[in-house]
Design a protein around this motif. Structure first.
Motif, PDB file in Angstrom:
ATOM      1  N   SER A 265       0.865  -1.177   0.000  1.00  0.00           N
ATOM      2  CA  SER A 265       0.000   0.000   0.000  1.00  0.00           C
ATOM      3  C   SER A 265       0.901   1.226   0.000  1.00  0.00           C
ATOM      4  O   SER A 265       2.068   1.161   0.396  1.00  0.00           O
ATOM      5  CB  SER A 265      -0.961   0.008   1.193  1.00  0.00           C
ATOM      6  OG  SER A 265      -0.261   0.076   2.404  1.00  0.00           O
TER       7      SER A 265
ATOM      8  N   CYS B 152       0.640   5.573   0.639  1.00  0.00           N
ATOM      9  CA  CYS B 152      -0.184   6.687   1.114  1.00  0.00           C
ATOM     10  C   CYS B 152       0.499   8.011   0.803  1.00  0.00           C
ATOM     11  O   CYS B 152       1.686   8.177   1.076  1.00  0.00           O
ATOM     12  CB  CYS B 152      -0.397   6.562   2.618  1.00  0.00           C
ATOM     13  SG  CYS B 152      -1.402   7.900   3.314  1.00  0.00           S
TER      14      CYS B 152
ATOM     15  N   SER C 295      -5.788  12.833   2.143  1.00  0.00           N
ATOM     16  CA  SER C 295      -4.841  11.762   1.849  1.00  0.00           C
ATOM     17  C   SER C 295      -5.421  10.817   0.807  1.00  0.00           C
ATOM     18  O   SER C 295      -6.633  10.729   0.629  1.00  0.00           O
ATOM     19  CB  SER C 295      -4.485  10.984   3.117  1.00  0.00           C
ATOM     20  OG  SER C 295      -5.633  10.352   3.648  1.00  0.00           O
TER      21      SER C 295
ATOM     22  N   LEU D 178      -4.870   6.755  -0.538  1.00  0.00           N
ATOM     23  CA  LEU D 178      -4.318   5.457  -0.216  1.00  0.00           C
ATOM     24  C   LEU D 178      -4.446   4.553  -1.438  1.00  0.00           C
ATOM     25  O   LEU D 178      -5.524   4.458  -2.031  1.00  0.00           O
ATOM     26  CB  LEU D 178      -5.062   4.861   0.984  1.00  0.00           C
ATOM     27  CG  LEU D 178      -4.488   3.635   1.652  1.00  0.00           C
ATOM     28  CD1 LEU D 178      -3.042   3.849   2.089  1.00  0.00           C
ATOM     29  CD2 LEU D 178      -5.346   3.248   2.852  1.00  0.00           C
TER      30      LEU D 178
END
Length: 162
Positions: A78, A80, A98, A100
């Motif tokens: 992942s 971010c 944000s 992701l």
């Protein structure tokens, strides 16, 4: 597949805090750095520069190290990117935005793709020094690994204060 088709906020608990796709795309294209998270026996995360191209994100790193060891054992990752933040001390909260990203990460073996990824990175971070950057990339090519995160899903969240 287009990035917009990969934008899926259905898993966001606070549906009133969704970040719009256009702003998420701005962060994906222009964010200075993000946090790459890799699995293994324990989690491993690190700040890293990146460049978006198509539905993939490219990173560069040394040709050995913890990132590569973890990727060899698990290709799930992942990533971010944090945009604007503004703590609100009197309200005990923070304004933020944000993005992701979830997907599979791999070490790029093809030399043509590796060099192209370096060109993308130079274009993003050193556009005014492209000629010098390309010479540097060619000189250090043998000691540079390229990682490619193929995006499977993107999610965005924000909190805006009134």
């Amino acid at each position: 597949m287009e990035l917009e088709k990969l934008y899926d906020n259905s898993g966001v608990r606070r549906q009133d805090r969704l970040l719009g796709f256009d702003r998420a795309l701005e962060l994906l294209r222009g964010g200075e750095y993000g946090f790459l998270a890799l699995g293994g026996k324990s989690g491993y995360g690190l700040p890293i520069n990146f460049v978006l191209h198509g539905t993939s994100i490219y990173f560069h790193c040394a040709p050995e190290g913890e990132k590569l060891r973890r990727i060899a054992h698990c290709d799930r990752a992942s990533f971010c990117i944090v945009g604007h933040t503004a703590p609100q001390p009197g309200q005990f909260t923070t304004e933020y935005e944000s993005v992701l990203i979830f997907g599979r990460i791999a070490v790029v073996a093809d030399d043509t793709e590796r060099m192209q990824a370096l060109k993308y990175l130079i274009g993003k971070y050193s556009a005014d020094f492209e000629v010098t950057g390309l010479k540097y990339a060619e000189k250090s090519f043998h000691r540079t690994a390229i990682l490619r995160l193929d995006i499977e899903r993107i999610s965005g969240k924000c909190k805006k204060m009134k």
